[in-house]
Design a protein around this motif. Structure first.
Motif, PDB file in Angstrom:
ATOM      1  N   ASN A 145     -33.546 -35.798  18.248  1.00 38.54           N
ATOM      2  CA  ASN A 145     -33.774 -37.067  17.572  1.00 38.54           C
ATOM      3  C   ASN A 145     -34.799 -36.921  16.453  1.00 38.54           C
ATOM      4  OD1 ASN A 145     -32.377 -39.376  19.160  1.00 38.54           O
ATOM      5  ND2 ASN A 145     -33.347 -38.162  20.771  1.00 38.54           N
ATOM      6  N   VAL A 146     -35.781 -36.055  16.685  1.00 43.11           N
ATOM      7  CA  VAL A 146     -36.877 -35.851  15.735  1.00 43.11           C
ATOM      8  C   VAL A 146     -36.535 -34.748  14.742  1.00 43.11           C
ATOM      9  CG1 VAL A 146     -39.336 -35.278  15.527  1.00 43.11           C
ATOM     10  CG2 VAL A 146     -38.518 -36.590  17.510  1.00 43.11           C
ATOM     11  N   ALA A 147     -35.952 -33.679  15.234  1.00 37.65           N
ATOM     12  CA  ALA A 147     -35.671 -32.503  14.400  1.00 37.65           C
ATOM     13  C   ALA A 147     -34.234 -32.050  14.591  1.00 37.65           C
ATOM     14  CB  ALA A 147     -36.648 -31.382  14.755  1.00 37.65           C
ATOM     15  N   PRO A 148     -33.263 -32.842  14.138  1.00 35.77           N
ATOM     16  CA  PRO A 148     -31.854 -32.500  14.391  1.00 35.77           C
ATOM     17  C   PRO A 148     -31.415 -31.174  13.793  1.00 35.77           C
ATOM     18  CG  PRO A 148     -32.042 -34.305  12.797  1.00 35.77           C
ATOM     19  CD  PRO A 148     -33.399 -34.101  13.376  1.00 35.77           C
ATOM     20  N   GLU A 149     -31.932 -30.840  12.620  1.00 42.08           N
ATOM     21  CA  GLU A 149     -31.522 -29.594  11.980  1.00 42.08           C
ATOM     22  C   GLU A 149     -32.096 -28.387  12.708  1.00 42.08           C
ATOM     23  OE1 GLU A 149     -31.048 -27.730   7.506  1.00 42.08           O
ATOM     24  OE2 GLU A 149     -32.718 -29.094   7.897  1.00 42.08           O
ATOM     25  N   ALA A 150     -33.371 -28.463  13.074  1.00 49.14           N
ATOM     26  CA  ALA A 150     -34.014 -27.335  13.747  1.00 49.14           C
ATOM     27  C   ALA A 150     -33.339 -27.016  15.075  1.00 49.14           C
ATOM     28  CB  ALA A 150     -35.496 -27.638  13.980  1.00 49.14           C
TER      29      ALA A 150
ATOM     30  N   LYS B  48     -26.426 -22.705  16.193  1.00 53.67           N
ATOM     31  CA  LYS B  48     -25.591 -22.126  15.136  1.00 53.67           C
ATOM     32  C   LYS B  48     -25.931 -20.666  14.874  1.00 53.67           C
ATOM     33  CE  LYS B  48     -24.383 -26.447  12.852  1.00 53.67           C
ATOM     34  NZ  LYS B  48     -24.492 -27.286  11.642  1.00 53.67           N
ATOM     35  N   TYR B  49     -27.209 -20.339  14.885  1.00 50.98           N
ATOM     36  CA  TYR B  49     -27.588 -18.934  14.710  1.00 50.98           C
ATOM     37  C   TYR B  49     -27.148 -18.103  15.912  1.00 50.98           C
ATOM     38  CZ  TYR B  49     -30.481 -20.014  10.618  1.00 50.98           C
ATOM     39  OH  TYR B  49     -30.923 -20.398   9.384  1.00 50.98           O
TER      40      TYR B  49
ATOM     41  N   GLN C 134     -24.635 -18.736  17.929  1.00 49.78           N
ATOM     42  CA  GLN C 134     -23.179 -18.643  17.900  1.00 49.78           C
ATOM     43  C   GLN C 134     -22.690 -17.629  16.869  1.00 49.78           C
ATOM     44  OE1 GLN C 134     -21.040 -22.114  16.473  1.00 49.78           O
ATOM     45  NE2 GLN C 134     -19.544 -21.933  18.121  1.00 49.78           N
ATOM     46  N   SER C 135     -23.428 -17.512  15.760  1.00 48.62           N
ATOM     47  CA  SER C 135     -23.026 -16.573  14.706  1.00 48.62           C
ATOM     48  C   SER C 135     -23.473 -15.146  14.997  1.00 48.62           C
ATOM     49  CB  SER C 135     -23.610 -17.023  13.366  1.00 48.62           C
ATOM     50  OG  SER C 135     -25.020 -16.850  13.341  1.00 48.62           O
ATOM     51  N   GLY C 136     -24.259 -14.960  16.061  1.00 47.11           N
ATOM     52  CA  GLY C 136     -24.716 -13.628  16.437  1.00 47.11           C
ATOM     53  C   GLY C 136     -26.063 -13.241  15.889  1.00 47.11           C
ATOM     54  N   ASP C 137     -26.727 -14.182  15.170  1.00 52.15           N
ATOM     55  CA  ASP C 137     -28.056 -13.889  14.619  1.00 52.15           C
ATOM     56  C   ASP C 137     -29.110 -14.321  15.634  1.00 52.15           C
ATOM     57  OD1 ASP C 137     -30.352 -13.512  13.117  1.00 52.15           O
ATOM     58  OD2 ASP C 137     -29.373 -14.119  11.241  1.00 52.15           O
ATOM     59  N   ILE C 138     -29.338 -13.458  16.614  1.00 50.94           N
ATOM     60  CA  ILE C 138     -30.212 -13.784  17.735  1.00 50.94           C
ATOM     61  C   ILE C 138     -31.659 -13.982  17.292  1.00 50.94           C
ATOM     62  CG2 ILE C 138     -31.040 -13.030  20.002  1.00 50.94           C
ATOM     63  CD1 ILE C 138     -28.039 -13.782  19.840  1.00 50.94           C
ATOM     64  N   GLU C 139     -32.116 -13.180  16.342  1.00 47.25           N
ATOM     65  CA  GLU C 139     -33.503 -13.290  15.893  1.00 47.25           C
ATOM     66  C   GLU C 139     -33.766 -14.640  15.238  1.00 47.25           C
ATOM     67  OE1 GLU C 139     -36.162 -11.447  16.522  1.00 47.25           O
ATOM     68  OE2 GLU C 139     -34.758 -10.430  17.869  1.00 47.25           O
ATOM     69  N   LYS C 140     -32.837 -15.092  14.398  1.00 44.31           N
ATOM     70  CA  LYS C 140     -33.020 -16.402  13.765  1.00 44.31           C
ATOM     71  C   LYS C 140     -32.949 -17.522  14.798  1.00 44.31           C
ATOM     72  CE  LYS C 140     -31.738 -15.604   8.946  1.00 44.31           C
ATOM     73  NZ  LYS C 140     -30.798 -15.977   7.847  1.00 44.31           N
ATOM     74  N   SER C 141     -32.090 -17.352  15.786  1.00 47.91           N
ATOM     75  CA  SER C 141     -32.012 -18.338  16.858  1.00 47.91           C
ATOM     76  C   SER C 141     -33.331 -18.415  17.610  1.00 47.91           C
ATOM     77  CB  SER C 141     -30.875 -17.979  17.826  1.00 47.91           C
ATOM     78  OG  SER C 141     -30.805 -18.886  18.902  1.00 47.91           O
ATOM     79  N   LYS C 142     -33.928 -17.257  17.887  1.00 43.45           N
ATOM     80  CA  LYS C 142     -35.225 -17.219  18.567  1.00 43.45           C
ATOM     81  C   LYS C 142     -36.304 -17.884  17.735  1.00 43.45           C
ATOM     82  CE  LYS C 142     -34.702 -12.951  21.290  1.00 43.45           C
ATOM     83  NZ  LYS C 142     -35.164 -11.535  21.395  1.00 43.45           N
ATOM     84  N   ARG C 143     -36.283 -17.630  16.424  1.00 37.85           N
ATOM     85  CA  ARG C 143     -37.304 -18.227  15.553  1.00 37.85           C
ATOM     86  C   ARG C 143     -37.157 -19.741  15.495  1.00 37.85           C
ATOM     87  NH1 ARG C 143     -36.552 -13.506  12.314  1.00 37.85           N
ATOM     88  NH2 ARG C 143     -35.217 -14.589  10.788  1.00 37.85           N
TER      89      ARG C 143
END
Length: 294
Positions: A212-217, A223-224, A226-235
């Motif tokens: 509700n506060v940070a929908p994009e984050a 999304k990261y 699902q795309s296989g970018d585990i490091e970005k997902s962690k960040r």
């Protein structure tokens, strides 16, 4: 069996107007805001203040979410009431509106044995045609669905998963361990601090209050991943976890979320239950919003 939902569902707030009445137009705006990031909708949950909504309001909230989502993102409606009969009654009404699935907390106030919870959920699932997710939130209900109980209930053809909001990795892992080899039974993660780890371990979706506060984050975590970018997902998870830590230190989490959404310029009104924010609380939330560039 195909998964009912995947990714992020926002445990959407219920907006009220200046008179404290349900604001359908504001609710539809919040659904639209979430859909910009492909987030699905979980309505009438804890962040939706189901505990201060009457039946007609719950149905109006569900209808508004379904109408605005228009089949583009899933809508799951919480229907948990204190009795089995009232839960079934509400579930049938919600199912008629076209929800993708329903979610059911355990009965509350009265402590129940596991066999009594099994009876409760089986009766509900027998009576409904819409897919049923169990909802474990012991801090609010006083009752815990044990992992072995979830495994027993997973054999019911209309019980398709469980949402775990116990708040610990141990609890989430317990469900994942016992149902890992059961096709068509999904574990949904509740705590915003465990979204990424939940996906890594096998959760099909998360139900996020902080979206509700940070929908994009929050959507980035999924999304990261699902795309296989585990490091970005962690960040992305690190950002959400820090936001959670700071915001929830101010007040009871649903109230803090709603106040933050208001301070972001989204008019969703005040919470119906008696929560008092001091001037220093407001300034702290504004600081958090500025810090995370929300």
């Amino acid at each position: 069996m195909q998964q009912i939902i995947t990714g992020v569902l926002t445990a959407i707030v219920t907006p009220f107007d200046t008179q404290g009445e349900l604001s359908i137009s504001a609710l539809k705006q919040q659904v639209k805001r979430q859909m910009k990031y492909d987030n699905g909708i979980f309505c009438n949950g804890t962040n939706g203040e189901f505990f201060v909504l009457n039946t007609q309001e719950k149905l109006a909230v569900t209808q508004a979410c379904i109408d605005e989502a228009a089949g583009k993102v899933p809508v799951v409606a919480h229907i948990g009431e204190i009795s089995t009969a009232e839960t079934i009654k509400l579930g049938k009404q919600v199912a008629a509106l076209g929800a993708n699935a329903v979610s059911v907390i355990t009965p509350y106030f009265v402590p129940f044995k596991q066999e009594e919870l099994i009876y409760h959920y089986q009766k509900i699932a027998d009576a409904l045609t819409v897919p049923v997710f169990m909802y474990n939130i012991p801090a609010r209900t006083g009752n815990t669905i044990q992992p072995e109980t979830a495994k027993i209930l997973s054999s019911h053809p209309n019980i398709v998963g469980i949402k775990d909001s116990a708040g610990s990795y141990e609890s989430l892992r317990g469900y994942l361990d016992v149902v890992s080899d059961i096709e068509g039974f999904d574990v949904l993660n509740g705590p915003d601090s465990l979204i990424h780890q939940g996906f890594v371990d096998g959760c099909s979706a998360c139900i996020s209050g902080l979206a509700n506060v940070a929908p994009e984050a929050v959507s980035h975590i999924w999304k990261y991943y699902q795309s296989g970018d585990i490091e970005k997902s962690k960040r992305a998870q690190d950002i959400v976890s820090e936001l959670r830590k700071e915001l929830y230190a101010v007040a009871f989490s649903p109230a803090a979320v709603k106040k933050a959404v208001n301070l972001l310029g989204e008019n969703v009104g005040e919470s119906r239950y008696p929560i008092i924010f001091s001037d220093s609380d407001i300034q702290e939330i504004k600081r958090i919003i500025a810090k995370f560039s929300l």
